[in-house]
Design an enzyme around this catalytic site. Sequence first.
Site, mmCIF file in Angstrom:
data_model
loop_
_atom_site.group_PDB
_atom_site.id
_atom_site.type_symbol
_atom_site.label_atom_id
_atom_site.label_comp_id
_atom_site.label_asym_id
_atom_site.label_seq_id
_atom_site.Cartn_x
_atom_site.Cartn_y
_atom_site.Cartn_z
ATOM 1 N N HIS A 41 0.091 -11.749 1.912
ATOM 2 C CA HIS A 41 -0.921 -10.917 1.235
ATOM 3 C C HIS A 41 -1.689 -11.671 0.142
ATOM 4 O O HIS A 41 -2.901 -11.552 0.020
ATOM 5 C CB HIS A 41 -0.251 -9.665 0.656
ATOM 6 C CG HIS A 41 -1.189 -8.549 0.380
ATOM 7 N ND1 HIS A 41 -0.803 -7.247 0.373
ATOM 8 C CD2 HIS A 41 -2.519 -8.528 0.088
ATOM 9 C CE1 HIS A 41 -1.846 -6.467 0.114
ATOM 10 N NE2 HIS A 41 -2.890 -7.232 -0.073
ATOM 11 N N TYR A 93 0.825 -1.222 0.000
ATOM 12 C CA TYR A 93 0.000 0.000 0.000
ATOM 13 C C TYR A 93 0.856 1.268 0.000
ATOM 14 O O TYR A 93 0.350 2.348 -0.300
ATOM 15 C CB TYR A 93 -0.954 0.041 1.216
ATOM 16 C CG TYR A 93 -2.002 -1.045 1.279
ATOM 17 C CD1 TYR A 93 -2.203 -1.922 0.218
ATOM 18 C CD2 TYR A 93 -2.804 -1.191 2.403
ATOM 19 C CE1 TYR A 93 -3.165 -2.928 0.291
ATOM 20 C CE2 TYR A 93 -3.776 -2.186 2.482
ATOM 21 C CZ TYR A 93 -3.936 -3.055 1.430
ATOM 22 O OH TYR A 93 -4.891 -4.042 1.511
HETATM 23 N N1 LIG Z 1 -6.056 -8.542 1.459
HETATM 24 C C1 LIG Z 1 -6.318 -7.959 0.314
HETATM 25 O O1 LIG Z 1 -5.882 -8.403 -0.760
HETATM 26 C C2 LIG Z 1 -7.177 -6.733 0.308
HETATM 27 C C3 LIG Z 1 -7.759 -6.291 -0.901
HETATM 28 C C4 LIG Z 1 -8.577 -5.175 -0.849
HETATM 29 C C5 LIG Z 1 -8.802 -4.514 0.339
HETATM 30 N N2 LIG Z 1 -8.206 -4.950 1.493
HETATM 31 C C6 LIG Z 1 -8.396 -4.245 2.780
HETATM 32 O O2 LIG Z 1 -9.774 -4.074 3.007
HETATM 33 C C7 LIG Z 1 -10.049 -2.697 3.214
HETATM 34 C C8 LIG Z 1 -11.458 -2.371 2.753
HETATM 35 O O3 LIG Z 1 -11.593 -2.518 1.356
HETATM 36 P P1 LIG Z 1 -11.716 -1.261 0.378
HETATM 37 O O4 LIG Z 1 -11.139 -0.071 1.048
HETATM 38 O O5 LIG Z 1 -11.115 -1.662 -0.923
HETATM 39 O O6 LIG Z 1 -13.268 -1.139 0.128
HETATM 40 P P2 LIG Z 1 -14.575 -0.947 1.056
HETATM 41 O O7 LIG Z 1 -14.205 -0.740 2.474
HETATM 42 O O8 LIG Z 1 -15.518 -2.024 0.667
HETATM 43 O O9 LIG Z 1 -15.181 0.389 0.452
HETATM 44 C C9 LIG Z 1 -14.549 1.625 0.570
HETATM 45 C C10 LIG Z 1 -15.368 2.584 -0.308
HETATM 46 O O10 LIG Z 1 -16.665 2.720 0.267
HETATM 47 C C11 LIG Z 1 -16.954 4.072 0.502
HETATM 48 N N3 LIG Z 1 -17.638 4.181 1.793
HETATM 49 C C12 LIG Z 1 -17.158 3.818 3.011
HETATM 50 N N4 LIG Z 1 -18.074 4.047 3.958
HETATM 51 C C13 LIG Z 1 -19.146 4.578 3.343
HETATM 52 C C14 LIG Z 1 -20.409 5.026 3.793
HETATM 53 N N5 LIG Z 1 -20.735 4.982 5.084
HETATM 54 N N6 LIG Z 1 -21.276 5.531 2.871
HETATM 55 C C15 LIG Z 1 -20.944 5.580 1.579
HETATM 56 N N7 LIG Z 1 -19.766 5.162 1.068
HETATM 57 C C16 LIG Z 1 -18.870 4.662 1.957
HETATM 58 C C17 LIG Z 1 -15.630 4.792 0.515
HETATM 59 O O11 LIG Z 1 -15.814 6.086 -0.006
HETATM 60 P P3 LIG Z 1 -15.513 7.393 0.904
HETATM 61 O O12 LIG Z 1 -14.035 7.449 1.044
HETATM 62 O O13 LIG Z 1 -16.089 8.502 0.070
HETATM 63 O O14 LIG Z 1 -16.227 7.209 2.206
HETATM 64 C C18 LIG Z 1 -14.763 3.951 -0.415
HETATM 65 O O15 LIG Z 1 -14.936 4.375 -1.757
HETATM 66 C C19 LIG Z 1 -8.942 -2.000 2.411
HETATM 67 O O16 LIG Z 1 -8.837 -0.629 2.739
HETATM 68 C C20 LIG Z 1 -7.766 -2.845 2.797
HETATM 69 O O17 LIG Z 1 -7.272 -2.493 4.090
HETATM 70 C C21 LIG Z 1 -7.418 -6.072 1.495
#
Ligand SMILES: NC(=O)c1ccc[n+]([C@@H]2O[C@H](COP(=O)([O-])OP(=O)(O)OC[C@H]3O[C@@H](n4cnc5c(N)ncnc54)[C@H](OP(=O)(O)O)[C@@H]3O)[C@@H](O)[C@H]2O)c1
Length: 267
Positions: free
Chosen positions: A97, A39
């Site tokens: 990862h 990241y």
């Molecule tokens: N292990 C892996 O390979 C892997 C892969 C992907 C992700 N991850 C981890 O999982 C975490 C979460 O996944 P992600 O960040 O990709 O996606 P997510 O948490 O599913 O979604 C984040 C998105 O949702 C929006 N959002 C969040 N809260 C909201 C709300 N209350 N109302 C409306 N929109 C909302 C955010 O926009 P705003 O910023 O505008 O709120 C952002 O665009 C990552 O940050 C990472 O730490 C791990």
Amino acid sequence: MSIPAFGLGTFRLKDQVVIDVVRNALALGYRAIDTAQIYGNEAEIGQAIADSGVPRSELFITTKIWVDHFAADKLIPSLRDSLAKLRTDHVDLTLIHWPSPKGAVAVSEFMTALAEAKALGLTRQIGVSNFTIDLMRQAIEVVGADQVATNQIELHPYLQNRRVVEFAQAQGIPITSYMTLAYGKVIDDPVIARIAERHQATTAQVVLAWAMQLGHAVIPSSTRRENLASNLKAVDLRLSPADMAELAALERGERLTSPASIAPVWD
Ligand SMILES: NC(=O)c1ccc[n+]([C@@H]2O[C@H](COP(=O)([O-])OP(=O)(O)OC[C@H]3O[C@@H](n4cnc5c(N)ncnc54)[C@H](OP(=O)(O)O)[C@@H]3O)[C@@H](O)[C@H]2O)c1
């Protein structure tokens, strides 16, 4: 569960954005933070934590080892680099990862190195991410199921990943749901919106509560303080069996994260 049910995701968040997000999240009461070597934000997260004044003992920090660092002579040095960036002498959880692309490094090699990192006190717990059932079996053979603190996988209403969940749960391995909000895609879902209305909650809260009620940890991310605050309140929301059944019916096999160069053959 030995890992926190609710944490902060930080994928895609860099520089001043991630510093502000972590500062806001800690002020709002978040205590678990999920990052990864790839990241490119570990140093900024370390800075934000240091500036916050929150004692290290209250925090649960997760990082993930990138695929270039899986070899026996690279994994621990790379984790030491992560610790320096995060300004801590240990993380709480370290994950592999992704599976090693094309099996270039054997599961036994990187799981042994990861267990060694734990034995050295560099990480309190170890686990995996994006592991299929077959890869989980291999990891378990090396370190034992009780040593695998979680398998962090894509899991949201549109991709419920039931086969992997069932296998992990049968082994006593907790699942961490990543992209629980399907990167925002679930926010406008009409079925979820109706459930949210019944509870006077947001759709995001409903989806996060659903995943936690299934027994999974969640790590949603947001760049907006108001979303960080309202998402955290999902821990207080209880869904009914009828709500849970409606959410279960939203499964449609919609995988959002499958990078061609590293993705395994999914279950
Ligand atoms: N292990 C892996 O390979 C892997 C892969 C992907 C992700 N991850 C981890 O999982 C975490 C979460 O996944 P992600 O960040 O990709 O996606 P997510 O948490 O599913 O979604 C984040 C998105 O949702 C929006 N959002 C969040 N809260 C909201 C709300 N209350 N109302 C409306 N929109 C909302 C955010 O926009 P705003 O910023 O505008 O709120 C952002 O665009 C990552 O940050 C990472 O730490 C791990």
